[in-house]
Scaffold this active site. Structure first.
Site, PDB file in Angstrom:
ATOM      1  N   HIS A  13       0.855  -1.187   0.000  1.00  0.00           N
ATOM      2  CA  HIS A  13       0.000   0.000   0.000  1.00  0.00           C
ATOM      3  C   HIS A  13       0.894   1.241   0.000  1.00  0.00           C
ATOM      4  O   HIS A  13       1.384   1.668   1.039  1.00  0.00           O
ATOM      5  CB  HIS A  13      -0.916  -0.052   1.234  1.00  0.00           C
ATOM      6  CG  HIS A  13      -1.819   1.130   1.354  1.00  0.00           C
ATOM      7  ND1 HIS A  13      -2.424   1.494   2.527  1.00  0.00           N
ATOM      8  CD2 HIS A  13      -2.229   2.051   0.437  1.00  0.00           C
ATOM      9  CE1 HIS A  13      -3.167   2.578   2.336  1.00  0.00           C
ATOM     10  NE2 HIS A  13      -3.053   2.931   1.081  1.00  0.00           N
ATOM     11  N   GLU A  69       2.888   0.585   3.475  1.00  0.00           N
ATOM     12  CA  GLU A  69       2.280  -0.416   4.350  1.00  0.00           C
ATOM     13  C   GLU A  69       2.361  -1.739   3.592  1.00  0.00           C
ATOM     14  O   GLU A  69       1.835  -1.836   2.475  1.00  0.00           O
ATOM     15  CB  GLU A  69       0.815  -0.031   4.579  1.00  0.00           C
ATOM     16  CG  GLU A  69       0.333  -0.147   5.990  1.00  0.00           C
ATOM     17  CD  GLU A  69      -1.143   0.270   6.139  1.00  0.00           C
ATOM     18  OE1 GLU A  69      -1.604   0.311   7.271  1.00  0.00           O
ATOM     19  OE2 GLU A  69      -1.832   0.530   5.137  1.00  0.00           O
TER      20      GLU A  69
END
Ligand code: 3H9
Length: 682
Positions: free
Chosen positions: A410, A422
């Site tokens: 992410h 992430e």
């Protein structure tokens, strides 16, 4: 002599080698070792000159930051000042040459400036990055640096903390020469060259200090820049004060002023929070069941799915053009990079790539379709990553025959700017795939944080309630600007409603529609943002959202929105009232903390510090508050929990305190203790 510091002799030149891997931090033990070496040199009439050099990958990267943590947490009660030792080095009869490679940062540069000459490899960097830890140079750095580099450059280096490349340091007078080849050989040759000369003491120089009249405008500008660029931070202003004292007072008196400011900064909450962030950023790279030795997969070629080709390439070109304009890259460098990008509309071109990052919009059906195509064409072992910000990695992986190769990456938007990555682990994701993505984050100069799989993962699962609470506050009577200002003044880079406008209100609207069936009945839902979207107010990109925007995307309050909110909330029967800044901040920040506590207990976040690093690098949480979990620990979990209980009684059950928060609050413990990682204070 200790193992950390060795004294040898080469061609009549005393050589002091600092050997404290990995970065030769100037710990108390290293300082003691240097003091012992200096004592021997003081007695050695035969030494013609002295060279200080670092073993391993660097000179000295600064004082040992762990000792600062131990000091402020009360684990050690005293740390000897470095200043007297630096004076002894500066007062040595024989010329002292500091030979720098890697980084001479913080106390490392302060030591180097106490030498009579500084030479470096051209790859070296020097700097006073202390402000990034909430402190200022504490071993006369604010006093010797202006004497070498001038007041303006010293202000920039000490107040902003950015490193300076060797070539520039030479230009500014911080270094005396750059050398090629073997540094020690170059240093010995230089030392022999200057051996017979009088040794120039930095502290006795004053030609670059300027006069109060010349300096007044420079200090005023530095203070203005610090207030603007480092909003809320105390250390940059303290560094400026210390340099100003140095330009007006005798060296010894100004050093006392520096000491006073240094101590004040060191014991501030800001410094504790920033030191937590420094070690936290390194801690998140450590994953209990994926050891450092885990083999990684080579990633030399990457496929990206999900750009409208002409538009995507145009924005890449535009971003690169801006970097060239700002002097970050040369045109040649950019041309070479652009040649590496090959647009295609054909999945089969991904057959040979080592990794694919899917970045299509947030629709599970679409993502599954993409992954089944990737499964068909990609070579065995290729990493199949999804850039989803909320959807289940396991469900996406189920569209492939190789869930072990599927992972979430992410990237935070805008991906060329934001540092956070992430990394989301699915139930079947292979450990070598995780290790490779963590390594890749470092290669991309990002901070990779591994999280577990759940809706929204860590960042967005917390951000949802945070933004929802901001909307509730508006529904109950706070103005849009009052909510944003309160959080901006708390230190957030942007208020929650303005952030929505930046990201695009339609993104959340689409996700809410997709997941409406999962909403629990009887739980209050925010509705204003959906109504704004129904009016086509998607935020900055449509020129209107919570605010209205001019053609340069500059916001201004929109009276029409204020009217609409009044009409809508009165129709919904929500009474309006005056809401204090304190309530706005507590409701928004504590809702982050409450959700963070759930994520921690569920094991979605590995440690409290992982949540902090996500919020510091991806959501504009002020670094000097250490992240939401650190902040809550500092406020006291008992107090946070009690306030949340009050909110539960006033507003409803969505405020139920997380079980972990209740437990830790009751036991007088912290999230850091629960996580078993307390950074420098451990
Ligand atoms: C100071 O000097 C105050 C003075 O004025 C004196 C006043 C009296 N201490 O970053 P890495 C650890 S304040 C202790 O991954 P890289 C780090 O935690 C200091 N430990 O490597 C990590 O440990 P682990 C001013 C330190 O190659 C390991 O070393 N100086 C320190 O990516 C490797 O670090 C600074 O602020 C330290 N000073 O980057 C510089 N530095 O492996 C801070 C590192 O257990 N350091 N460690 O996780 C840096 O900026 C980077 O570490 C550096 C290397 C660029 C040097």
């Amino acid at each position: 002599m200790s193992d950390l510091v060795q004294l040898t002799k080469m061609d009549g030149v005393a050589v002091v080698t600092i050997n404290n891997p990995p970065v030769n931090a100037l710990s108390s033990a290293v300082s003691a070792g240097i003091a012992a070496a200096v004592a021997q040199i003081e007695k050695d009439d035969a030494a013609r000159a002295v060279v200080f050099i670092g073993a391993g990958r660097t000179f000295i990267a600064g004082a040992d930051i762990k000792e600062f943590g131990e000091l402020t947490s009360g684990k050690i009660i005293c740390r000897e000042s470095l200043k007297p030792l630096l004076l002894r080095i500066e007062d040595l009869r024989t010329p002292v040459v500091m030979a720098i490679h890697g980084t001479a940062f913080g106390g490392g540069l302060e030591l180097a400036m106490a030498g009579h000459y500084r030479i470096a490899l051209s790859s070296a960097q020097v700097g006073q990055p202390e402000v990034k830890l909430g402190i200022i140079p504490g071993a006369a750095g604010t006093q010797r640096l202006p004497r070498l580099a001038g007041v303006a450059k010293a202000l920039e280096m000490c107040a902003e903390g950015s490193p300076v490349k060797a070539e520039d340091a030479l230009k500014f007078g911080i270094l005396d020469r750059l050398v090629e080849g073997d540094l020690l050989t170059g240093a010995i040759a230089f030392a022999k060259e200057v051996a017979a000369k009088a040794a120039p003491k930095t502290r006795e120089r004053s030609e670059k200090l300027g006069t109060p009249e010349q300096n007044a405008a420079i200090f005023a500008a530095a203070r203005e820049t610090a207030r603007k660029k480092q909003r809320g931070l105390l250390a940059p202003l303290a560094a400026i004060d210390a340099i100003e004292a140095g330009s007006q007072l005798p060296f010894d008196e100004a050093c006392k002023k520096e000491e006073e400011l240094f101590t004040k900064c060191l014991f501030s909450d800001q410094s504790k929070a920033l030191i937590h962030a420094f070690f936290g950023e390194r801690e998140v790279a450590k994953i209990p069941d994926v050891p450092k030795e885990m083999p990684t997969l080579g990633v030399d070629s990457v496929g990206i799915v999900g750009a409208a080709l002409d538009r995507g390439l145009a924005s890449i070109q535009k971003n690169y053009a801006n970097s060239v304009k700002r002097g970050r890259f040369t045109q040649r460098f950019v041309d070479e990079r652009l040649k590496l990008i090959r647009p295609t509309l054909d999945y089969s071109e991904f057959a040979g790539v080592d990794m694919v990052v899917e970045a299509v919009f947030e629709s599970m059906a679409l993502k599954k379709e993409v992954f089944s195509q990737l499964d068909r064409v990609c070579k065995p072992g290729a990493i199949l990553a999804t850039n989803t910000s909320s959807l289940s990695i396991d469900e996406i992986a189920s569209a492939t025959s190789r869930p072990q190769s599927v992972i979430g990456t992410h990237f935070f938007s805008p991906a060329n700017v934001m540092r956070l990555l992430e990394i989301v682990r699915g139930a079947a994701t292979g450990k070598e795939v995780i290790a490779t993505c963590m390594q890749l984050s470092k290669k991309l100069s990002k901070v990779g944080v591994l999280v577990g799989n759940c809706m929204g993962f860590v960042g967005n699962r917390m951000f949802g309630p945070y933004r929802r609470e901001a909307q509730f506050l508006v529904e109950e009577g706070a103005s849009v600007e009052a909510v944003d200002n309160a959080l901006y003044e708390f230190g957030m880079a942007m208020g929650p409603l303005a952030t929505g406008d930046l990201a695009g209100l339609d993104v959340g609207w689409r996700i809410r529609k997709e997941f409406r069936h999962l909403q629990k009945p009887g739980i209050r839902q925010a509705f204003i943002e959906d109504r704004l979207c129904e009016l086509g107010r998607f935020g900055q990109k449509t020129g209107a959202g919570w605010y209205k925007y001019d053609e340069n995307r500059r916001p201004s309050p929109d009276p029409q929105v204020a009217d609409l909110i009044r009409q809508w909330t009165s129709a919904a029967g929500i009474p309006r009232r005056q809401i204090s800044v304190e309530e706005i901040v507590e409701r928004c920040i504590y809702t982050l903390v409450n959700e963070g506590a759930r994520l921690l207990e569920e094991g979605i976040a590995l440690r409290a510090v992982d949540i902090d690093i996500i919020y510091l690098n991806g959501y504009g949480f002020p670094a000097y508050r250490g992240g939401p979990m650190w902040y809550a620990d500092a406020v006291g979990l008992k107090k946070v929990c009690e306030r949340i209980r009050e909110f539960q009684q006033c507003f409803g059950n969505w405020w139920e305190p997380a079980p972990l928060l209740q437990r830790l609050g009751g036991q007088g413990k912290t999230f850091a203790e629960f996580s078993g990682w307390q950074g420098a204070a451990a």
